[in-house]
Write an enzyme that holds these catalytic residues in place. Structure first.
Site, short mmCIF file in Angstrom:
data_model
loop_
_atom_site.label_atom_id
_atom_site.label_comp_id
_atom_site.label_asym_id
_atom_site.label_seq_id
_atom_site.Cartn_x
_atom_site.Cartn_y
_atom_site.Cartn_z
N ASP A 30 12.16 8.05 -9.99
CA ASP A 30 12.10 7.77 -8.88
C ASP A 30 12.75 6.31 -8.58
OD1 ASP A 30 11.30 8.13 -6.18
OD2 ASP A 30 9.27 7.29 -6.60
N ARG B 117 0.84 -1.29 -0.21
CA ARG B 117 0.08 0.11 0.08
C ARG B 117 0.84 1.32 0.10
NH1 ARG B 117 -5.23 1.21 1.81
NH2 ARG B 117 -5.74 -0.90 1.94
#
Length: 403
Positions: free
Chosen positions: A229, A13
């Site tokens: 990223d 998550r």
């Protein structure tokens, strides 16, 4: 969803979505299924970028996560497959307009509900006008009754506000169900942090990981994809009999451009400050325009951490993460390399590190690999090697150090 895939359990998550382990209903093949709720235009823009990047990479490189299919959810049990090379127009419109625009069927349903509410409201106004006297009389009697029953004044419930909130919930309800589902290959080894730090150090394994990441980033850059990223959290691992196979994942912050133009490599400039603190390049820290060479700096931080097993604890967490840094001050607080180099471009990085964590530790990188790491971590982006040169240089450095 059950007709196509079975969701088993949640495995991850993040800020933007949830990842589940699942199975294809027909074949039983294990997959990872990522749900991205389309709650605001900013999130939708990131999701569409991720989808477009993953479609571009398709299943063409073993070290880049493979996308099997993409589904659009427009209701509690309404899912449809998105065609290749097509983006949902209402989601593109949401990004352009700066507000969430529902799918056509949702918009029609909302319009119908709105018309129904309008008619109901008109009817109630008519009823109010014809029964005004009776209503006023009832309210007067109720007020007298309450006054005699209780000595403590009571605030009546704010029914108007409650009705307004309920109307808003009805109106936004269908839009809240808008979501993109990405069905991807499943990686049973977790992310790079989990995989490497749960096992004893192994130099050969570390070298394999570094070379695979070089290959993946060269592939992405040649397609015109700048990841923006790169970090261990965004590298997943498949465990095989021959060793770990790493997969670059999470393209939400990625940017695409034409990789080649008139036979020359383009150097598209980006300006958004994005990424994760400990892996961001100095030019990103400084708010300057930057190119795909920022990815090479992020790789350098990761490579140094993997090869020497350098870890840190991010503030507010107890989970160790792979990442190189600079120690500042007597207290030894950790400073990201990019930030330190932005403040002082002439800062000398000590590779291998003079002070390392307690054993067990892998042997430090050799002189050739240390020299390559310094090039990757150069404060000047143009001094860093290009991605398509990197794989050969890593292979050469490892070979030289092995003698």
């Amino acid at each position: 969803m059950e007709e196509l895939y079975t969701l088993e359990r949640e495995v991850g998550r993040g800020s933007y979505g949830v990842v589940f382990e699942g199975h294809m209903a027909k074949t039983g093949h294990r997959v990872a299924i990522k749900r991205l709720p389309c709650s605001n235009p900013e999130c939708i823009e990131l999701y569409l970028q991720e989808l477009w990047a993953m479609r571009t990479t398709a299943k063409n490189h073993v070290n880049v996560i493979a996308l099997h299919s993409c589904l659009l959810q427009t209701g509690p049990r309404s899912l449809k497959s998105l065609k290749p090379k097509k983006l949902p127009l209402h989601l593109v419109e949401s990004v352009l307009k700066g507000r969430v625009v529902g799918a056509p069927q949702i918009q029609r349903r909302n319009d119908a509900q709105s018309n129904t509410r309008r008619r109901t409201k008109s009817a109630s106004r008519l009823e109010d006008r014809t029964n005004t006297g009776q209503v006023r009389s009832k309210l007067h009697n109720m007020a007298k009754s309450r006054a005699s029953d209780s000595t403590t004044p009571q605030k009546p419930p704010n029914r108007a506000r409650k009705r307004s909130a309920q109307r808003e919930e009805e109106q936004l309800g269908p839009l809240r169900r808008l979501a993109i589902w990405l069905v991807m290959e499943y990686c049973d080894g977790g992310d790079l942090n989990q995989y490497l730090l749960s096992r004893p150090p192994d130099a050969q394994r570390n070298h394999s990981v570094v070379q695979q990441l070089c290959s993946a980033v060269a592939f992405l850059h040649n397609l015109g994809i700048t990841h923006r990223d790169l970090k261990p959290d965004n590298v997943l691992v498949c465990v095989t009999a021959k060793g770990p196979v790493v997969k670059v994942a999470d393209f939400g912050l990625s940017k695409m451009s034409e990789a080649m133009m008139n036979g020359n490599r383009t150097r598209q400039q980006f300006s958004s400050i994005c990424g994760s603190d400990f892996y961001m390049a100095p030019e990103v820290w400084g708010g300057l325009s930057y190119t795909a060479q920022a990815d090479i700096f992020s790789l350098g931080v990761m490579f140094w951490a993997v090869l020497e097993r350098i870890t840190f604890l991010e503030e507010g967490t107890t989970q160790e993460q792979l990442g190189a840094y600079v120690c500042k001050g007597r207290s030894g607080w950790l400073m990201p390399l990019g930030e330190a180099l932005w403040e002082n471009a002439d800062l000398h990085l000590a590779i291998p590190m003079k002070f390392r964590r307690a054993p067990p530790l892998p042997p430090p990188p050799g002189p050739a690999m240390c020299a390559l790491l310094l090039d990757m971590l150069a404060s000047d982006p143009d001094a860093r090697p290009l991605a398509d040169q990197l794989e050969a240089r890593v292979r050469s450095a490892l070979k030289e150090d092995s003698h």
